[in-house]
Design a protein around this motif. Structure first.
Motif, PDB file in Angstrom:
ATOM      1  N   VAL A 122      27.879  37.721  -8.160  1.00  0.00           N
ATOM      2  CA  VAL A 122      28.022  36.884  -7.128  1.00  0.00           C
ATOM      3  C   VAL A 122      27.503  35.563  -7.081  1.00  0.00           C
ATOM      4  O   VAL A 122      28.134  34.643  -6.709  1.00  0.00           O
ATOM      5  N   GLY A 123      26.324  35.523  -7.716  1.00  0.00           N
ATOM      6  CA  GLY A 123      25.655  34.137  -7.969  1.00  0.00           C
ATOM      7  C   GLY A 123      26.544  33.298  -8.668  1.00  0.00           C
ATOM      8  O   GLY A 123      26.693  31.962  -8.583  1.00  0.00           O
ATOM      9  N   LEU A 124      26.997  33.876  -9.583  1.00  0.00           N
ATOM     10  CA  LEU A 124      27.869  32.908 -10.642  1.00  0.00           C
ATOM     11  C   LEU A 124      29.498  32.412  -9.929  1.00  0.00           C
ATOM     12  O   LEU A 124      29.884  31.402 -10.413  1.00  0.00           O
ATOM     13  N   LEU A 125      29.585  33.334  -8.737  1.00  0.00           N
ATOM     14  CA  LEU A 125      30.743  32.525  -8.140  1.00  0.00           C
ATOM     15  C   LEU A 125      30.663  31.375  -7.772  1.00  0.00           C
ATOM     16  O   LEU A 125      31.616  30.533  -7.380  1.00  0.00           O
ATOM     17  N   TYR A 126      29.249  30.918  -7.528  1.00  0.00           N
ATOM     18  CA  TYR A 126      29.171  29.584  -6.885  1.00  0.00           C
ATOM     19  C   TYR A 126      29.335  28.474  -7.650  1.00  0.00           C
ATOM     20  O   TYR A 126      29.587  27.205  -7.330  1.00  0.00           O
ATOM     21  N   ILE A 127      29.337  28.772  -9.299  1.00  0.00           N
ATOM     22  CA  ILE A 127      29.717  27.624 -10.156  1.00  0.00           C
ATOM     23  C   ILE A 127      31.343  27.438 -10.307  1.00  0.00           C
ATOM     24  O   ILE A 127      31.783  26.586 -10.923  1.00  0.00           O
TER      25      ILE A 127
ATOM     26  N   VAL B  80      31.489  42.834  -9.893  1.00  0.00           N
ATOM     27  CA  VAL B  80      31.166  43.438  -8.619  1.00  0.00           C
ATOM     28  C   VAL B  80      31.654  44.877  -8.400  1.00  0.00           C
ATOM     29  O   VAL B  80      30.839  45.798  -8.075  1.00  0.00           O
ATOM     30  N   ILE B  81      32.838  45.133  -8.644  1.00  0.00           N
ATOM     31  CA  ILE B  81      33.657  46.322  -8.374  1.00  0.00           C
ATOM     32  C   ILE B  81      32.932  47.441  -9.460  1.00  0.00           C
ATOM     33  O   ILE B  81      32.586  48.443  -8.889  1.00  0.00           O
ATOM     34  N   VAL B  82      32.924  46.881 -10.698  1.00  0.00           N
ATOM     35  CA  VAL B  82      32.512  47.971 -11.795  1.00  0.00           C
ATOM     36  C   VAL B  82      31.045  48.264 -11.462  1.00  0.00           C
ATOM     37  O   VAL B  82      30.840  49.770 -11.427  1.00  0.00           O
ATOM     38  N   ASN B  83      30.153  47.555 -11.134  1.00  0.00           N
ATOM     39  CA  ASN B  83      28.887  47.906 -10.959  1.00  0.00           C
ATOM     40  C   ASN B  83      28.884  48.756  -9.682  1.00  0.00           C
ATOM     41  O   ASN B  83      27.755  49.547  -9.660  1.00  0.00           O
TER      42      ASN B  83
ATOM     43  N   ARG C  16      31.983  45.185  -0.302  1.00  0.00           N
ATOM     44  CA  ARG C  16      32.126  44.020   0.788  1.00  0.00           C
ATOM     45  C   ARG C  16      30.803  43.210   1.117  1.00  0.00           C
ATOM     46  O   ARG C  16      30.931  41.957   1.664  1.00  0.00           O
ATOM     47  N   THR C  17      29.509  44.119   1.220  1.00  0.00           N
ATOM     48  CA  THR C  17      28.397  43.175   1.527  1.00  0.00           C
ATOM     49  C   THR C  17      27.773  42.110   0.535  1.00  0.00           C
ATOM     50  O   THR C  17      27.495  41.178   0.635  1.00  0.00           O
ATOM     51  N   LEU C  18      28.263  42.501  -0.885  1.00  0.00           N
ATOM     52  CA  LEU C  18      27.949  41.520  -1.774  1.00  0.00           C
ATOM     53  C   LEU C  18      28.895  40.312  -1.807  1.00  0.00           C
ATOM     54  O   LEU C  18      28.289  39.287  -1.900  1.00  0.00           O
ATOM     55  N   LEU C  19      29.982  40.726  -1.691  1.00  0.00           N
ATOM     56  CA  LEU C  19      30.892  39.539  -1.621  1.00  0.00           C
ATOM     57  C   LEU C  19      30.977  38.829  -0.263  1.00  0.00           C
ATOM     58  O   LEU C  19      31.064  37.521  -0.520  1.00  0.00           O
ATOM     59  N   SER C  20      30.385  39.282   0.719  1.00  0.00           N
ATOM     60  CA  SER C  20      30.121  38.477   1.978  1.00  0.00           C
ATOM     61  C   SER C  20      29.131  37.516   1.611  1.00  0.00           C
ATOM     62  O   SER C  20      28.976  36.274   2.504  1.00  0.00           O
TER      63      SER C  20
END
Length: 228
Positions: A114-119, A139-142, A219-223
């Motif tokens: 999720v953090g890497l999505l910011y770059i 995110v899904i796999v983990n 959903r929580t992580l991607l939010s």
């Protein structure tokens, strides 16, 4: 896009998430066990991010490839890390910590993804799309791997956690299930859905059990990135 090209594209955005998820899940078990008194995994070279040390031909290669071909997503498992629980300094407590280490590693990897999505917005279009797909798939796999392993049935991680946390009489009873645990999992994951589907009443007990939890975690992580 032809079928082969589509399959290769799927591999390119699923391979890294699956490999990291299952490799570091197992390495985490060994790392925590080593810190708590059992050097078995370290002595066998299993506290490593090198996937080759953890590969199971069926679970790490064949199963993910078949799932990609048939279901469009990948999931797998690695060789279990050997732990001699008799070496742990506080066996009952430390067994819980060692078992929980794998799913905890999965949660941390999902948070990193999720953090890497910011770059992503700062990358060229093709690289941005590739990284974004890898991060979402991570995110899904983990979430799937961590949740599945926390099912409270030995020898899954959740079963060992439950054995350690339950009152001793109940824990001992649950521990006796371990020799049959993987057979129960196989029947529940593959045989029951196949048979029930053939009978016209599709039923997947494992999916019914963990799907709401997985959906909540994803959903929580991607939010956290505004993508829930």
């Amino acid at each position: 896009m032809n079928g082969l090209a589509q399959f290769l594209q799927q591999i390119s955005v699923w391979a890294l998430p699956v490999i990291f998820a299952i490799t570091l899940h197992e390495a985490a078990h060994g790392w925590v066990a080593d810190k708590l008194g059992d050097p078995t995994a370290r002595m066998l070279g299993r506290i490593s991010a090198n996937p080759i040390r953890h590969i199971d031909p069926l679970g790490t290669i064949l199963l993910p490839a078949l799932l990609l071909l048939t279901a469009g997503f990948a999931f797998g498992y690695a060789k279990p890390v050997p732990v001699d629980f008799r070496n742990l300094r506080h066996p009952r407590r430390d067994t819980v910590l060692v078992a929980a280490a794998g799913p905890t590693a999965n949660l941390l990897m999902a948070l990193i993804a999720v953090g890497l999505l910011y770059i992503v917005p700062y990358l060229p279009d093709s690289a941005a799309t590739w990284l974004a797909n890898n991060c979402v798939n991570a995110v899904i796999v983990n979430a799937v791997l961590g949740t599945f392993n926390m099912i409270p049935l030995p020898p899954l991680d959740g079963g060992r956690v439950a054995v350690g946390l339950l009152p001793r009489p109940l824990g001992r009873r649950l521990a006796r299930v371990e020799p049959y645990g993987m057979l129960i999992v196989f029947l529940a994951v593959f045989v029951v859905p196949l048979v029930s589907g053939q009978l016209g009443v599709p039923f997947n007990p494992v999916f019914e059990l963990i799907a709401p939890v997985i959906d909540f975690i994803i959903r929580t992580l991607l939010s956290l990135h505004g993508g829930g």
